[in-house]
Design an enzyme around this catalytic site. Structure first.
Site, PDB file in Angstrom:
ATOM      1  CG  HIS A   1      -1.682  -0.873   1.010  1.00 49.48           C
ATOM      2  ND1 HIS A   1      -2.788  -1.635   2.084  1.00 49.48           N
ATOM      3  CD2 HIS A   1      -2.195  -1.067  -0.233  1.00 49.48           C
ATOM      4  CE1 HIS A   1      -3.357  -2.045   2.034  1.00 49.48           C
ATOM      5  NE2 HIS A   1      -3.248  -2.141   0.875  1.00 49.48           N
TER       6      HIS A   1
ATOM      7  CE1 TYR B   1       5.895   2.827   7.129  1.00 47.26           C
ATOM      8  CE2 TYR B   1       4.496   3.307   8.509  1.00 47.26           C
ATOM      9  CZ  TYR B   1       4.558   3.307   7.823  1.00 47.26           C
ATOM     10  OH  TYR B   1       5.810   4.970   7.854  1.00 47.26           O
ATOM     11  CG  HIS B   2       0.576  -2.547   5.199  1.00 45.82           C
ATOM     12  ND1 HIS B   2      -1.492  -1.262   4.709  1.00 45.82           N
ATOM     13  CD2 HIS B   2      -0.361  -2.425   6.474  1.00 45.82           C
ATOM     14  CE1 HIS B   2      -1.448  -1.229   5.982  1.00 45.82           C
ATOM     15  NE2 HIS B   2      -0.843  -1.846   6.968  1.00 45.82           N
ATOM     16  N   PRO B   3       3.763  -4.909   2.620  1.00 48.29           N
ATOM     17  CG  PRO B   3       5.620  -5.372   3.283  1.00 48.29           C
ATOM     18  CD  PRO B   3       4.854  -4.207   4.166  1.00 48.29           C
TER      19      PRO B   3
END
Length: 531
Positions: free
Chosen positions: A293, A466-468
């Site tokens: 994101h 911070y959403h890999p």
């Protein structure tokens, strides 16, 4: 020297790894070793919610940086990831946002019905202990405490009023209605962070069959032929091997898990050959399908009642005595979902609000009150990669999210639309009552045309939320890295349980979903052990 042996070895004590290890250890016949590369979670900044950005670039952060991003003025984007018990759940902003049921139904389409929303809802209920929860759609007795914010800023109420003013509804967090704005529910307990380590490891460590070992950096999975039989790791400069009699479970996250798979000989043959790594399984999709994101924000001044004063002595004293006040804030106190195109079935953008000038991911302190209103590309079409920089397990991998590189430019167009909504919010009467609407970021943007300002916000300041996910994706197809049981294809005795297995990125934030993956993995492993 004798090699120690356990039934299960779990690599990575993050959101999923904590759940896996704790649940497996509930069976007294199982011996479980949990290896964590980072230290214990005893730093005070981990407990204090508003201090999370103080943990960035610290010893509890893997402190990654991406390859330069051509669509973001060739900037390298800083990616914090937790290197500590609890993983990123010990350094994140504590936003508890499940995502939409449709997200999980898409998982079900590619990985089987057991990954659909109806199948996973019982796991969410098992994970959650939601303040004021109903018990039907939200958990009330689970491992992770979820609460309303204790001391939200009045400017957060102004943001919510601004959203209503421009035609957005205020809706329940994690409720059935997607479109609209909400106050953030947070993974906290009485004003303190409540991580996966708090919810799972602390109760489980009383069991004699669970061993938790910190400062232990896994360097490769050990194989006997194509069967995983253990893990090699380095602790205090000493290389050690441990045996797994039943299974090895990788829970290092979307960066570390594909790196460890490749270091262990599972990946694209050409890449492994280039680094001199013997091939165990040719699995070309390891490290591919990376989604994240991307957020772009506008930061303006504020009159007062922001988190600008959160670090004053009085606020620290209030927090330490009563666990109330500004330091209980998770910073991102409100959020919402909107569509870039009214014809879309689901929103493709998230809005986010912080009652502070959140500059450079919180690493730069502003000298006055400020507000941050951002737009998040919640369903990116662009896809990136994680690859090896060398065969040295202590060298950071190459991370290339390839932000905004979709060929038709729809990602950038959607994000610009989201910033347009942010502009509308800033122009509202509600925001006008708490701000003079002077821009802090982009700098010198007062009087600048909206389109120019919003393009600058993306090019110069957009960063990760911070959403890999997705770098070891699961599926029923032969090309997927893991199957629907999270077993790594081509080998035995090895599974992956973390956000890397997500076949598609969810609308929500990924911590809740990662813990659910851990719970589901523990059930799958337990079923196999009983067979």
């Amino acid at each position: 020297m004798d090699v120690r042996s356990y039934d299960f070895v779990v690599v990575g004590a993050g959101s999923a790894g904590c759940a896996v290890a704790a649940r497996l250890s509930e069976n007294p016949e199982h011996t479980v070793l949990l290896l964590e590369a980072g230290p214990s979670d005893d730093r005070l900044e981990i407990r204090i919610p508003a201090a999370f950005s103080r943990l960035f670039r610290s010893p509890v952060d893997w402190s990654y940086d991406t390859e330069p991003q051509p669509q973001l003025n060739n900037r390298s984007i800083y990616w914090p990831r937790g290197k500590v018990l609890g993983g990123t759940s010990s350094i994140n902003a504590m936003m508890w946002i499940r995502g939409f049921p449709e997200d999980y139904d898409r998982w079900g389409d590619v990985a089987g019905a057991s990954w659909s929303w109806n199948a996973l809802l019982p796991y969410f209920l098992k994970v959650e202990r939601v303040e004021g929860g109903s018990g039907d759609e939200t958990g009330t007795a689970g491992a992770i405490t979820i609460e309303a914010q204790r001391s939200p800023r009045s400017s957060t109420a102004a943001f919510l009023a601004a959203a209503r003013e421009i035609g957005l509804d205020e809706v329940a967090a994690n409720g059935p209605v997607h479109d609209g704005v909400s106050r953030t529910m947070v993974s906290q307990h009485r004003g303190a962070r409540f991580s996966a380590a708090d919810g799972y490891l602390k109760p489980a460590r009383r069991r004699g069959n669970l061993t938790v070992q910190t400062e232990s950096h896994a360097t490769r999975v050990l194989f006997d032929g194509t069967r995983a039989v253990g893990v090699e790791y380095v602790r205090n400069g000493v290389t050690t091997s441990v045996r797994a009699d039943r299974e090895v479970i990788l829970s290092g996250g979307s960066i570390n898990t594909p790196q460890l798979l490749m270091l262990s000989g599972i990946g694209d043959r050409d890449e492994l050959d280039a680094h001199g790594i013997p091939v165990v399984v040719h699995s070309p999709e390891v490290g591919k399908n990376l989604k994240d994101h991307l957020v772009a924000g506008l930061i303006i001044d504020a009159h007062d009642d922001t988190l600008f004063a959160a670090e004053r002595v009085g606020e620290l004293a209030k927090y330490l005595v009563s666990k109330k006040g500004m330091l209980t804030s998770n910073v991102a106190e409100a959020y919402g979902y909107v569509k870039s195109d009214p014809g879309l079935d689901l929103p493709d953008l998230e809005l986010i609000f912080a009652p502070v000038a959140f500059i450079d991911q919180g690493l730069t302190t502003h000298s006055a009150h400020g507000l941050t209103i951002g737009a998040i590309l919640s369903q990116p079409r662009s896809s990136g990669t994680v690859s090896l920089s060398s065969a040295n397990p202590f060298d950071k991998p190459r991370i290339d999210p390839r932000y905004l590189t979709d060929p038709d430019g729809r990602d950038r167009a959607a994000l610009l639309h989201g910033l347009g909504v942010c502009e509308d919010l800033i122009a509202s009467e509600a925001i006008g009552r708490v701000s003079r609407r002077r821009f802090i970021r982009p700098g010198n943007a007062d009087g600048m045309p909206r389109a120019e300002r919003d393009a600058l916000a993306i090019d110069e300041y957009a960063h990760t939320l911070y959403h890999p996910v997705g770098t070891a994706r699961m599926g029923t197809d032969a090309a997927s890295v893991v199957d629907e049981h999270l077993r790594v294809r081509g080998v035995e005795g090895l599974r992956v349980a973390d956000a890397s297995v997500m076949p598609t990125i969810i609308h929500g934030h990924t911590n809740a979903a990662a813990i659910v993956i851990g719970e589901r993995a523990a059930d799958l492993i337990g079923q196999a052990a009983r067979a």
